[in-house]
Design a protein around this motif. Structure first.
Motif, PDB file in Angstrom:
ATOM      1  N   ASP A  43      20.401  -4.464   3.198  1.00  0.00           N
ATOM      2  CA  ASP A  43      19.508  -5.045   3.622  1.00  0.00           C
ATOM      3  C   ASP A  43      19.091  -4.057   3.946  1.00  0.00           C
ATOM      4  N   ARG A  44      19.518  -2.591   3.289  1.00  0.00           N
ATOM      5  CA  ARG A  44      18.401  -1.374   3.288  1.00  0.00           C
ATOM      6  C   ARG A  44      17.741  -0.904   2.334  1.00  0.00           C
ATOM      7  N   VAL A  45      16.365  -0.147   2.694  1.00  0.00           N
ATOM      8  CA  VAL A  45      15.995  -0.266   1.098  1.00  0.00           C
ATOM      9  C   VAL A  45      16.167   1.720   0.877  1.00  0.00           C
ATOM     10  N   ALA A  46      16.597   2.171  -0.165  1.00  0.00           N
ATOM     11  CA  ALA A  46      17.219   3.346  -0.568  1.00  0.00           C
ATOM     12  C   ALA A  46      15.936   4.375  -0.692  1.00  0.00           C
TER      13      ALA A  46
ATOM     14  N   PHE B  56       0.643  -1.191  -0.005  1.00  0.00           N
ATOM     15  CA  PHE B  56       0.415  -0.233  -0.016  1.00  0.00           C
ATOM     16  C   PHE B  56       1.016   1.455   0.137  1.00  0.00           C
ATOM     17  N   ASP B  57       2.085   1.219   0.939  1.00  0.00           N
ATOM     18  CA  ASP B  57       2.735   2.517   0.896  1.00  0.00           C
ATOM     19  C   ASP B  57       3.569   2.657  -0.105  1.00  0.00           C
ATOM     20  N   LEU B  58       3.526   1.981  -1.027  1.00  0.00           N
ATOM     21  CA  LEU B  58       5.016   1.582  -2.118  1.00  0.00           C
ATOM     22  C   LEU B  58       4.280   1.976  -2.954  1.00  0.00           C
ATOM     23  N   GLY B  59       2.889   1.631  -3.207  1.00  0.00           N
ATOM     24  CA  GLY B  59       1.788   2.331  -4.098  1.00  0.00           C
ATOM     25  C   GLY B  59       1.658   3.551  -4.674  1.00  0.00           C
ATOM     26  N   ILE B  60       1.520   3.869  -2.869  1.00  0.00           N
ATOM     27  CA  ILE B  60       1.499   5.524  -3.071  1.00  0.00           C
ATOM     28  C   ILE B  60       3.318   6.566  -3.250  1.00  0.00           C
TER      29      ILE B  60
ATOM     30  N   PHE C 257      11.800   7.736  -8.187  1.00  0.00           N
ATOM     31  CA  PHE C 257      10.242   8.649  -6.939  1.00  0.00           C
ATOM     32  C   PHE C 257      11.672   8.334  -6.199  1.00  0.00           C
ATOM     33  N   GLU C 258      10.384   8.646  -4.888  1.00  0.00           N
ATOM     34  CA  GLU C 258      11.376   8.659  -3.213  1.00  0.00           C
ATOM     35  C   GLU C 258      10.259   7.612  -2.658  1.00  0.00           C
ATOM     36  N   ILE C 259      11.111   7.417  -1.132  1.00  0.00           N
ATOM     37  CA  ILE C 259      10.464   6.221  -1.103  1.00  0.00           C
ATOM     38  C   ILE C 259      10.848   6.968   1.039  1.00  0.00           C
ATOM     39  N   THR C 260       9.547   6.646   1.388  1.00  0.00           N
ATOM     40  CA  THR C 260       9.465   8.172   2.671  1.00  0.00           C
ATOM     41  C   THR C 260      10.018   6.867   3.167  1.00  0.00           C
ATOM     42  N   ALA C 261      10.099   7.737   5.059  1.00  0.00           N
ATOM     43  CA  ALA C 261      10.427   6.279   6.086  1.00  0.00           C
ATOM     44  C   ALA C 261       9.590   5.951   6.304  1.00  0.00           C
ATOM     45  N   PRO C 262       8.661   6.270   6.301  1.00  0.00           N
ATOM     46  CA  PRO C 262       6.931   4.825   6.999  1.00  0.00           C
ATOM     47  C   PRO C 262       7.579   3.686   6.228  1.00  0.00           C
ATOM     48  N   THR C 263       7.552   4.307   4.400  1.00  0.00           N
ATOM     49  CA  THR C 263       7.480   3.153   3.475  1.00  0.00           C
ATOM     50  C   THR C 263       8.637   1.787   3.722  1.00  0.00           C
ATOM     51  N   ARG C 264       9.814   2.920   3.463  1.00  0.00           N
ATOM     52  CA  ARG C 264      10.960   2.297   3.997  1.00  0.00           C
ATOM     53  C   ARG C 264      11.180   1.068   5.462  1.00  0.00           C
ATOM     54  N   GLU C 265      10.497   1.684   6.064  1.00  0.00           N
ATOM     55  CA  GLU C 265      10.084   1.141   7.456  1.00  0.00           C
ATOM     56  C   GLU C 265       9.148  -0.755   6.613  1.00  0.00           C
ATOM     57  N   ALA C 266       8.304   0.039   6.460  1.00  0.00           N
ATOM     58  CA  ALA C 266       7.326  -1.116   6.328  1.00  0.00           C
ATOM     59  C   ALA C 266       7.817  -1.909   5.103  1.00  0.00           C
ATOM     60  N   VAL C 267       8.703  -1.762   4.358  1.00  0.00           N
ATOM     61  CA  VAL C 267       9.338  -2.675   3.411  1.00  0.00           C
ATOM     62  C   VAL C 267      10.327  -3.306   4.065  1.00  0.00           C
ATOM     63  N   GLU C 268      10.821  -2.851   4.964  1.00  0.00           N
ATOM     64  CA  GLU C 268      12.201  -2.986   5.530  1.00  0.00           C
ATOM     65  C   GLU C 268      11.436  -4.749   5.790  1.00  0.00           C
ATOM     66  N   SER C 269      10.684  -4.491   7.075  1.00  0.00           N
ATOM     67  CA  SER C 269       9.309  -5.744   7.872  1.00  0.00           C
ATOM     68  C   SER C 269       9.465  -6.252   6.943  1.00  0.00           C
ATOM     69  N   TRP C 270       8.597  -5.927   5.330  1.00  0.00           N
ATOM     70  CA  TRP C 270       8.404  -7.558   4.671  1.00  0.00           C
ATOM     71  C   TRP C 270       9.202  -8.029   4.298  1.00  0.00           C
ATOM     72  N   ILE C 271      10.313  -7.061   3.633  1.00  0.00           N
ATOM     73  CA  ILE C 271      11.492  -7.954   3.547  1.00  0.00           C
ATOM     74  C   ILE C 271      12.140  -9.429   4.246  1.00  0.00           C
ATOM     75  N   ARG C 272      11.982  -8.911   5.376  1.00  0.00           N
ATOM     76  CA  ARG C 272      12.703 -10.087   7.134  1.00  0.00           C
ATOM     77  C   ARG C 272      11.689 -10.697   6.720  1.00  0.00           C
ATOM     78  N   GLN C 273       9.705 -10.545   6.941  1.00  0.00           N
ATOM     79  CA  GLN C 273       9.242 -11.363   7.363  1.00  0.00           C
ATOM     80  C   GLN C 273       8.886 -11.983   6.757  1.00  0.00           C
ATOM     81  N   ALA C 274       9.533 -11.842   5.187  1.00  0.00           N
ATOM     82  CA  ALA C 274       9.039 -12.895   3.882  1.00  0.00           C
ATOM     83  C   ALA C 274      10.530 -13.733   3.741  1.00  0.00           C
TER      84      ALA C 274
END
Length: 162
Positions: free
Chosen positions: A29-32, A4-8, A48-65
């Protein structure tokens, strides 16, 4: 949340969003903070920019998956396709929209692409910036895309040096 966040943030079309690989947006291992993707429809790169909340959500998803650099960021669960399909993305978005009490018929995957672009335009009136962010080759396409009134668009275009 990562999807959702990355889509926006990305303002990518659904077909480009679901085909992202981890290495497209990560350095190690860090989202740019920013990424560049070649759009399928236009074959033009878009940054495109990737905001801090999106980076956190994506990093969490990458670890979880437990995703690796060459993996698709949003893999398909049934494994008939290596990545989430655009239709499945649309169904997920419909469920999210309905869950918060909105009408799913009024929102879609393209709404995700248009959301941030529309906000940027309303706040800045910088049509050229939005054109670049969406990867449109023609300013007229951006005008139609944002549903800007012609007089408003012409006034802004006259004030914008390209």
């Amino acid at each position: 949340m990562a999807l959702f966040d990355l889509g926006i943030d990305s303002k990518l079309r659904g077909c480009d969003l679901v085909k992202l690989r981890v290495c497209d947006i990560c350095h190690g291992d860090r989202v740019a903070n920013r990424a560049i993707v070649l759009q399928q429809k236009t074959q033009r790169p878009v940054q495109f920019e990737i905001t801090a909340p999106t980076r956190e959500a994506v990093e969490s998803w990458i670890r979880q998956a437990a995703l690796k650099a060459d993996d698709f960021l949003f893999p398909s669960r049934p494994h008939r396709s290596p990545h989430l399909g655009t239709r499945q993305y649309a169904r997920m978005l419909d469920r999210w929209v309905a869950a918060i009490g909105l009408d799913p018929a009024a929102y879609g995957t393209h709404s995700m692409r248009r959301t941030k672009a529309g906000l940027i335009y309303r706040r800045t009136k910088n049509l050229r910036a939005v054109q670049l962010l969406l990867g449109h080759s023609k300013l007229e396409s951006t005008v139609r895309y944002l549903r800007i009134e012609v007089d408003d668009a012409l006034e802004i275009a006259e004030q914008t040096d390209v």
